[in-house]
Write a protein that holds these residues in place. Structure first.
Motif, PDB file in Angstrom:
ATOM      1  N   LEU A  67       0.870  -1.243   0.092  1.00  0.00           N
ATOM      2  CA  LEU A  67      -0.104  -0.019   0.094  1.00  0.00           C
ATOM      3  C   LEU A  67       0.848   1.246  -0.035  1.00  0.00           C
ATOM      4  O   LEU A  67       0.554   2.259  -0.677  1.00  0.00           O
ATOM      5  N   GLN A  68       1.966   1.221   0.720  1.00  0.00           N
ATOM      6  CA  GLN A  68       2.761   2.574   0.781  1.00  0.00           C
ATOM      7  C   GLN A  68       3.439   2.803  -0.586  1.00  0.00           C
ATOM      8  O   GLN A  68       3.568   3.635  -1.130  1.00  0.00           O
ATOM      9  N   THR A  69       3.901   1.499  -1.146  1.00  0.00           N
ATOM     10  CA  THR A  69       4.448   1.641  -2.550  1.00  0.00           C
ATOM     11  C   THR A  69       3.432   2.288  -3.470  1.00  0.00           C
ATOM     12  O   THR A  69       3.946   3.019  -4.507  1.00  0.00           O
ATOM     13  N   ALA A  70       2.180   2.024  -3.366  1.00  0.00           N
ATOM     14  CA  ALA A  70       1.305   2.279  -4.136  1.00  0.00           C
ATOM     15  C   ALA A  70       0.917   4.058  -3.769  1.00  0.00           C
ATOM     16  O   ALA A  70       0.011   4.667  -4.347  1.00  0.00           O
ATOM     17  N   GLY A  71       1.515   4.524  -2.685  1.00  0.00           N
ATOM     18  CA  GLY A  71       1.160   5.977  -2.216  1.00  0.00           C
ATOM     19  C   GLY A  71       0.077   6.024  -1.795  1.00  0.00           C
ATOM     20  O   GLY A  71      -0.691   7.233  -1.716  1.00  0.00           O
ATOM     21  N   ILE A  72      -0.398   4.983  -1.118  1.00  0.00           N
ATOM     22  CA  ILE A  72      -1.971   5.031  -0.335  1.00  0.00           C
ATOM     23  C   ILE A  72      -1.760   5.449   1.010  1.00  0.00           C
ATOM     24  O   ILE A  72      -0.830   4.815   1.721  1.00  0.00           O
ATOM     25  N   PRO A  73      -2.276   6.434   1.397  1.00  0.00           N
ATOM     26  CA  PRO A  73      -2.157   6.949   3.044  1.00  0.00           C
ATOM     27  C   PRO A  73      -2.595   5.636   3.881  1.00  0.00           C
ATOM     28  O   PRO A  73      -3.853   5.033   3.771  1.00  0.00           O
ATOM     29  N   PHE A  74      -1.819   5.347   4.845  1.00  0.00           N
ATOM     30  CA  PHE A  74      -2.090   3.615   5.451  1.00  0.00           C
ATOM     31  C   PHE A  74      -1.667   3.795   6.798  1.00  0.00           C
ATOM     32  O   PHE A  74      -0.557   4.055   6.927  1.00  0.00           O
ATOM     33  N   VAL A  75      -2.395   3.103   7.555  1.00  0.00           N
ATOM     34  CA  VAL A  75      -1.774   2.870   8.773  1.00  0.00           C
ATOM     35  C   VAL A  75      -2.198   1.210   9.242  1.00  0.00           C
ATOM     36  O   VAL A  75      -3.279   0.915   9.084  1.00  0.00           O
ATOM     37  N   GLY A  76      -1.311   0.473   9.485  1.00  0.00           N
ATOM     38  CA  GLY A  76      -1.428  -0.776   9.993  1.00  0.00           C
ATOM     39  C   GLY A  76      -1.476  -1.183  11.474  1.00  0.00           C
ATOM     40  O   GLY A  76      -0.847  -0.382  12.257  1.00  0.00           O
ATOM     41  N   ILE A  77      -2.126  -2.125  11.685  1.00  0.00           N
ATOM     42  CA  ILE A  77      -2.523  -2.442  13.239  1.00  0.00           C
ATOM     43  C   ILE A  77      -2.244  -3.742  13.286  1.00  0.00           C
ATOM     44  O   ILE A  77      -3.128  -4.627  12.835  1.00  0.00           O
ATOM     45  N   HIS A  78      -1.408  -4.394  14.204  1.00  0.00           N
ATOM     46  CA  HIS A  78      -1.429  -5.879  14.528  1.00  0.00           C
ATOM     47  C   HIS A  78      -2.390  -6.127  15.795  1.00  0.00           C
ATOM     48  O   HIS A  78      -1.849  -5.767  16.925  1.00  0.00           O
TER      49      HIS A  78
END
Ligand SMILES: C[S@@+](CC[C@H](N)C(=O)[O-])C[C@H]1O[C@@H](n2cnc3c(N)ncnc32)[C@H](O)[C@@H]1O
Length: 309
Positions: A67-78
């Motif tokens: 997602l980050q490579t695609a430039g999408i604002p992203f937050v990941g949660i484990h």
């Protein structure tokens, strides 16, 4: 199989029902390899946000990169999606779209080191979250024979549950059950000649049942449905679900689909949500041919009524 190890199911149907708009906040409760999140993220664009949750650190890392490579604002949660309301309330950005694509991803199933598959000789693990102690091998060491039979009957709907539990109980008197091959052979032995007439591999249901039980998958789904219900009961823009938020769930067996169907019907009946899908949406023949693992998928979606309660 794609380079990402998993083919997302019903992508067009999900996009059509959940109707992502530029600027929307998307919560993908089961990020997996990021296939659905990428499609939704591209639609919400740079003013939007994708929050992805997964219990599996490897999947979370893979999808985050994607997602980050695609430039999408992203937050990941484990974490487990059972705690979604807590995380989204903390983020201060209520969700416009929530998706949960239940179960496991193909790369998890196909990775012999994870112990989900009965075709390999591997440690009997099956934990979705490998930070949590306790694998299937230890579950089989500790559970009583009658509880094991009940577990296989309930989560696997296997008519041979009693005979399988008996084989396990006898085997562990002489040696611990530690590998997928060992368990698979015990199930075969329990089936005896019936194994030949069974359409599925005889171990299919037992492995699924143990995976569901070990990871508490039905309880997590019930908690998620409860949190969605409570959010729909709130007034106006309170809570973690925006008024008008669209919520979609993809399930793969009746134990998952039944509570989803009931919860959505109840919200519709109470005027707290409208159904966006008529019945369960199934993959087309073409999708099932291209991706046989999509065969049992069922998708249902609702929209929280715009005004809230
Ligand atoms: C079917 S896959 C999702 C695939 C994803 N939609 C994609 O396009 O790649 C299911 C994912 O949900 C995760 N999962 C299962 N139960 C979970 C739970 N209770 N909380 C968070 N993640 C969970 C699994 O680890 C797996 O990565």
């Amino acid at each position: 199989m794609t380079d990402h190890g998993h083919i997302p199911v019903l992508v067009d149907e999900v996009l059509e029902a959940l109707a992502p708009r530029p600027g929307d906040v998307v919560v993908d409760c089961t990020l997996g390899r990021g296939g659905h999140a990428l499609a939704l993220g591209q639609a919400v664009g740079r003013d939007g946000l994708v929050i992805g949750i997964d219990r599996d650190r490897q999947n979370l890392a893979h999808a985050s990169d994607r997602l980050q490579t695609a430039g999408i604002p992203f937050v990941g949660i484990h974490d487990s999606f059972a705690r979604v309301a807590h995380h989204i309330e903390d983020s201060g950005r209520p969700a416009n779209i929530v998706l949960a694509d239940l179960g496991v991803s193909s790369n998890q199933l196909d990775d012999p080191d994870r112990g989900f598959g009965f075709h390999d000789e591997a440690p009997l693990d099956m934990r979705l979250d490998q930070d949590v102690p306790g694998d299937v091998s230890s579950l089989l060491a500790d559970i009583s024979e009658s509880e094991l039979a009940e577990l296989i009957r309930t989560y696997g709907e296997d008519p041979m549950a009693g005979a399988i539990a008996r084989k396990v109980a006898l085997e562990r008197q002489t040696r611990p059950i530690t590998t997928t091959g060992q368990l698979s052979q015990l199930v075969r032995d329990a089936y005896g000649p019936r194994a030949r007439s069974s359409r599925l591999h005889p171990a299919t249901r037992t492995f699924m049942a143990l995976r569901i039980a070990l990871n508490d998958e039905i309880a997590a789904l019930e908690t998620l449905l409860d949190r969605i219900g409570r959010a729909c009961e709130m007034t106006g823009s309170e809570g973690w679900l925006s008024p008008g938020a669209r919520v979609g769930l993809i399930s793969f067996h009746s134990l998952e689909d039944r509570p989803v169907k009931q919860a959505f019907a109840e919200l519709d009946r109470r005027g707290l949500a409208d159904r966006l899908t008529r019945g369960a949406v199934r993959p087309t023949e073409a999708e099932m041919q291209a991706n046989p693992r999509s065969r049992s998928a069922k998708f249902r979606a609702i929209r929280r009524t715009a005004a809230g309660n």
